[in-house]
Structures are given as structure tokens and as C-alpha cells.
Design a protein around this motif. Structure first.
Motif, PDB file in Angstrom:
ATOM      1  N   ALA A   1       0.819  -1.214   0.000  1.00  0.00           N
ATOM      2  CA  ALA A   1       0.000   0.000   0.000  1.00  0.00           C
ATOM      3  C   ALA A   1       0.855   1.268   0.000  1.00  0.00           C
ATOM      4  O   ALA A   1       0.447   2.303  -0.514  1.00  0.00           O
ATOM      5  CB  ALA A   1      -0.939   0.007   1.206  1.00  0.00           C
ATOM      6  N   HIS A   2       2.051   1.164   0.579  1.00  0.00           N
ATOM      7  CA  HIS A   2       2.905   2.352   0.667  1.00  0.00           C
ATOM      8  C   HIS A   2       4.077   2.327  -0.317  1.00  0.00           C
ATOM      9  O   HIS A   2       5.072   3.029  -0.122  1.00  0.00           O
ATOM     10  CB  HIS A   2       3.382   2.547   2.114  1.00  0.00           C
ATOM     11  CG  HIS A   2       2.236   2.764   3.064  1.00  0.00           C
ATOM     12  ND1 HIS A   2       1.602   3.974   3.189  1.00  0.00           N
ATOM     13  CD2 HIS A   2       1.574   1.904   3.869  1.00  0.00           C
ATOM     14  CE1 HIS A   2       0.609   3.856   4.064  1.00  0.00           C
ATOM     15  NE2 HIS A   2       0.568   2.604   4.480  1.00  0.00           N
ATOM     16  N   MET A   3       3.939   1.521  -1.380  1.00  0.00           N
ATOM     17  CA  MET A   3       4.913   1.625  -2.468  1.00  0.00           C
ATOM     18  C   MET A   3       4.736   3.006  -3.089  1.00  0.00           C
ATOM     19  O   MET A   3       3.602   3.439  -3.332  1.00  0.00           O
ATOM     20  CB  MET A   3       4.604   0.605  -3.588  1.00  0.00           C
ATOM     21  CG  MET A   3       4.799  -0.827  -3.221  1.00  0.00           C
ATOM     22  SD  MET A   3       4.698  -1.916  -4.685  1.00  0.00           S
ATOM     23  CE  MET A   3       2.952  -1.863  -5.088  1.00  0.00           C
TER      24      MET A   3
ATOM     25  N   VAL B   1      -0.131  13.716   0.086  1.00  0.00           N
ATOM     26  CA  VAL B   1       0.444  13.199   1.325  1.00  0.00           C
ATOM     27  C   VAL B   1      -0.392  11.998   1.778  1.00  0.00           C
ATOM     28  O   VAL B   1      -1.613  12.037   1.774  1.00  0.00           O
ATOM     29  CB  VAL B   1       0.469  14.289   2.424  1.00  0.00           C
ATOM     30  CG1 VAL B   1       0.955  13.694   3.742  1.00  0.00           C
ATOM     31  CG2 VAL B   1       1.368  15.444   1.997  1.00  0.00           C
ATOM     32  N   CYS B   2       0.301  10.929   2.152  1.00  0.00           N
ATOM     33  CA  CYS B   2      -0.338   9.687   2.583  1.00  0.00           C
ATOM     34  C   CYS B   2      -0.582   9.711   4.099  1.00  0.00           C
ATOM     35  O   CYS B   2       0.000  10.530   4.811  1.00  0.00           O
ATOM     36  CB  CYS B   2       0.590   8.534   2.210  1.00  0.00           C
ATOM     37  SG  CYS B   2      -0.031   6.905   2.596  1.00  0.00           S
ATOM     38  N   THR B   3      -1.380   8.764   4.584  1.00  0.00           N
ATOM     39  CA  THR B   3      -1.588   8.653   6.040  1.00  0.00           C
ATOM     40  C   THR B   3      -0.285   8.298   6.761  1.00  0.00           C
ATOM     41  O   THR B   3      -0.163   8.520   7.963  1.00  0.00           O
ATOM     42  CB  THR B   3      -2.630   7.563   6.363  1.00  0.00           C
ATOM     43  OG1 THR B   3      -2.278   6.366   5.660  1.00  0.00           O
ATOM     44  CG2 THR B   3      -4.031   7.989   5.955  1.00  0.00           C
ATOM     45  N   CYS B   4       0.699   7.765   6.015  1.00  0.00           N
ATOM     46  CA  CYS B   4       1.981   7.419   6.642  1.00  0.00           C
ATOM     47  C   CYS B   4       2.903   8.634   6.712  1.00  0.00           C
ATOM     48  O   CYS B   4       3.991   8.557   7.282  1.00  0.00           O
ATOM     49  CB  CYS B   4       2.667   6.297   5.877  1.00  0.00           C
ATOM     50  SG  CYS B   4       3.351   6.809   4.281  1.00  0.00           S
ATOM     51  N   GLY B   5       2.495   9.756   6.092  1.00  0.00           N
ATOM     52  CA  GLY B   5       3.298  10.974   6.159  1.00  0.00           C
ATOM     53  C   GLY B   5       4.155  11.216   4.928  1.00  0.00           C
ATOM     54  O   GLY B   5       4.698  12.300   4.754  1.00  0.00           O
TER      55      GLY B   5
ATOM     56  N   GLY C   1       2.858  10.243  -2.386  1.00  0.00           N
ATOM     57  CA  GLY C   1       2.821   9.449  -3.604  1.00  0.00           C
ATOM     58  C   GLY C   1       2.698   7.950  -3.410  1.00  0.00           C
ATOM     59  O   GLY C   1       2.978   7.177  -4.328  1.00  0.00           O
ATOM     60  N   CYS C   2       2.288   7.507  -2.205  1.00  0.00           N
ATOM     61  CA  CYS C   2       2.099   6.072  -1.991  1.00  0.00           C
ATOM     62  C   CYS C   2       0.950   5.566  -2.868  1.00  0.00           C
ATOM     63  O   CYS C   2       0.028   6.316  -3.207  1.00  0.00           O
ATOM     64  CB  CYS C   2       1.750   5.776  -0.539  1.00  0.00           C
ATOM     65  SG  CYS C   2       3.054   6.219   0.613  1.00  0.00           S
ATOM     66  N   TRP C   3       0.987   4.262  -3.176  1.00  0.00           N
ATOM     67  CA  TRP C   3      -0.058   3.636  -4.002  1.00  0.00           C
ATOM     68  C   TRP C   3      -1.445   3.916  -3.415  1.00  0.00           C
ATOM     69  O   TRP C   3      -2.386   4.208  -4.130  1.00  0.00           O
ATOM     70  CB  TRP C   3       0.228   2.130  -4.073  1.00  0.00           C
ATOM     71  CG  TRP C   3      -0.594   1.356  -5.033  1.00  0.00           C
ATOM     72  CD1 TRP C   3      -1.180   1.822  -6.175  1.00  0.00           C
ATOM     73  CD2 TRP C   3      -0.919  -0.032  -4.945  1.00  0.00           C
ATOM     74  NE1 TRP C   3      -1.841   0.786  -6.795  1.00  0.00           N
ATOM     75  CE2 TRP C   3      -1.692  -0.356  -6.072  1.00  0.00           C
ATOM     76  CE3 TRP C   3      -0.614  -1.044  -4.023  1.00  0.00           C
ATOM     77  CZ2 TRP C   3      -2.186  -1.648  -6.300  1.00  0.00           C
ATOM     78  CZ3 TRP C   3      -1.087  -2.321  -4.243  1.00  0.00           C
ATOM     79  CH2 TRP C   3      -1.865  -2.612  -5.373  1.00  0.00           C
TER      80      TRP C   3
HETATM   81 ZN    ZN Z   1       2.031   5.834   2.654  1.00  0.00          ZN
END
Ligand code: ZN
Length: 318
Positions: free
Chosen positions: A180-182, A190-194, A197-199
Motif C-alpha cells: 500500500a505504501h509503495m 500526502v499519505c496517512t503514513c506521512g 505518492g504512496c499507491w
Molecule cells: Zn504511505
């Protein structure tokens, strides 16, 4: 019986066709997602006897909201004394401790001791694993992956991820990693992981609804199926972009592992055959050639893949 530990049996390929009477006892399965707990009571053949689900406030940081949802979902086990309960959990999990480590979208699940809670509720031993790992096991034992040495099992919708079976082995580190975070785009949202551009920033239900809203559509009820059925060309364009974004991740998996078969679960099922065909066409267009052309299939309509895999955990040492 209540807290007795059952001996774990290594069953690389259980026989789901065997007469139900030959295996004694029933299996429990629980799937923990941000805001949702699903549960099922199954026969050893993979036949689902009963299902339940309970929602909780994903925005809450109070673990009691999860306690309550788990209690509600675990009601399917009451009076049935399952041999064990397998748990498919989103996020990062610690299988040895039976604990969810972190789920970015649901703070109440941080450090949540799901095995301890469920052992009390179900009166049975509990095994916890990462959802992407579990889903590939469900497809392998009971679904479209039966008999194959390599394939990929794809979760779509609010939870995005891929579980990979490669030459008979589940390719995933214990505890997590579903792709998911590739990073699929160098300058994305911005992703929930910070990170950016994550998938998952471009291929989840959230992305689909946000883009639908930006186009002036009512985001409620927007899904691959409704978009494909719409006469509005903008709706068609949007669902094609969604499929392209999904394929960004799948093509990487195909490039690395030549899985050959991709089993779609979750929201993609709503798009039915037209969506399957769209994803397959895009994935094939991206293929290097030379090997097996990738095939995309839809998982079982009731979307029980992760629950089936979780139930299989009870029977398996793998
Ligand atoms: Zn992410």
C-alpha cells in the motif's frame, strides 16, 4: 476446553472438498479493518455458516470502541466452541504477541491486544496475521488460487494491498507489508503514513470519492459499478483512471514476480466483469511479454477471502 492450546498442524493444502462430517469442529474467523470488524463461523471445508459485522468510529483513539465492536462481532461464536479463531488484521501486526501494532487510519487499534480480547470472547485459541498474508492463504486453500504455485491476491477499496504466493510460499514478512505504501508517483498527495505518492493515495475508495466530488458528482454511492453504469463520460474517465492507478501497483508486482494470476477482492467486485476486463487489459498492456500473460479474476462474490484465510490459520502452522 476454553483456553486449551490446540496443536498446530501443518496443512499445506487442506482438502476443501472433503465431506464436512470428516473434520470435527468449526472454525472462527475475524477481520479487523479501520472502523469495521467482520466475523464468520465456518466449517472446516470453508463453508461459511454464519457471519456478522460491527462498525466502530475509526477516528476515535479509545480502544473501548474496538472492544465493543469485537464483542458484537464475536457473538457468532457463542455456543459453538470453535477449534480456534484466526484474525486477519489491517496495518502492522505482531503475530507472536497477538497484537495490532499500528493502523494509520484507526488510532484506537494502535497496540490493540486483539488475541487476548478474542480469547476471552470466543473461549478459543486465537492466531493473528496480517490481512494481505491471510487473504492469499484464503484464495490458495479455498478460492481462485487453488492448485497454483504463484498468484497475487489483491485487496481493493478502503484497504489496499497485495498478498503474493510465489512458488508455493507466501511472500510477505511476518507482520505486514502489503504494498500500500509503495511509491507510485514522485509528487503525489500526502499519505496517512506521512510520505508522498504512496499507491494508497491514488487507488482507494477515498481517492475515487474525492475525485468524484471534485467533478461535481455526489461522492456517496460512487463505486466502480456505478461509474461504469453511468452515461456521463466523466464518470467513465474516472473509473478508467482508478483502474490505471490500481494497475500501477499490480504491474510492479507482475514485473517482479510474474504472478500470472491476480484475484481481485473488495470494492473491485462491485465493478463486476467490465471492471475486471478493464484491469486485465491495462495490466496486459503493461506486461513485458515473454512469460504468461497476466490474468485477472474476481474473488468470490461474498468477498470472504480474508475470512477464509483467517479460518485456515487455525488449521495451519504456516
Ligand atoms: Zn504511505
Amino acid at each position: 476446553m476454553a483456553h486449551e492450546r490446540i496443536p498446530l498442524r501443518l496443512v499445506p493444502d487442506p482438502q476443501p472438498d472433503e465431506p464436512a462430517g470428516r473434520g470435527v469442529g468449526v472454525l472462527g474467523a475475524v477481520e479487523v479493518l479501520p472502523g469495521l470488524v467482520r466475523s464468520a463461523l465456518l466449517e472446516r471445508t470453508g463453508v461459511v455458516r454464519e457471519r456478522a459485522q460491527a462498525r466502530f468510529d475509526a477516528g476515535s483513539a479509545d480502544p473501548r470502541v474496538v472492544d465493543e465492536a469485537l464483542r458484537e462481532a464475536a457473538a457468532v461464536f457463542a455456543g459453538h466452541a470453535p477449534l480456534g479463531v484466526g484474525v486477519a488484521a489491517a496495518g502492522v501486526v505482531d503475530p507472536a504477541a497477538g497484537r495490532i501494532v499500528e493502523v494509520n487510519d484507526a488510532p484506537a487499534l494502535r497496540g490493540y491486544p486483539v488475541a487476548d480480547r478474542l480469547t476471552e470472547l470466543a473461549g478459543a485459541p486465537v492466531r493473528v496475521e496480517h490481512r494481505a498474508r491471510v487473504q492469499v492463504l484464503g484464495d490458495r486453500w479455498f478460492g481462485a488460487g487453488r492448485g497454483r504455485r504463484s498468484f497475487a491476491s489483491v485487496a481493493t477499496g478502503e484497504v489496499l494491498g497485495v498478498g503474493i504466493l510465489y512458488d508455493g510460499q507466501v511472500l510477505a514478512p511476518v507482520g505486514g507489508r502489503s504494498g500500500a505504501h509503495m511509491t507510485v508517483t514522485a509528487s503525489g498527495d500526502v499519505c496517512t503514513c506521512g510520505r508522498r505518492g504512496c499507491w494508497k493515495t491514488v487507488a482507494t475508495t477515498r481517492w475515487l470519492r474525492d475525485r468524484a466530488a471534485a467533478l461535481g458528482m455526489d461522492p456517496r454511492g460512487v463505486s466502480p459499478g456505478t461509474l461504469l453504469a453511468s452515461a456521463d463520460p466523466a464518470a467513465r474517465d474516472l473509473v478508467v483512471r482508478y483502474a490505471e492507478n490500481l494497475v500501477l501497483g499490480l504491474a510492479t508486482v507482475q514485473q517482479l514476480f510474474a504472478c500470472g494470476l491476480f484475484v481481485l477482492h473488495g470494492e473491485a467486485l462491485d465493478g463486476g466483469e467490465p471492471f475486471r476486463e478493464l484491469v486485465e487489459t491495462l495490466l496486459r498492456a503493461d506486461e513485458l511479454g515473454g512469460g504468461e500473460a497476466p490474468t485477472v479474476v474476481l474473488g468470490e462474490p461474498a468477498d470472504t477471502g480474508a475470512l477464509l484465510g483467517a479460518a485456515g490459520l487455525v488449521l495451519s502452522g504456516s
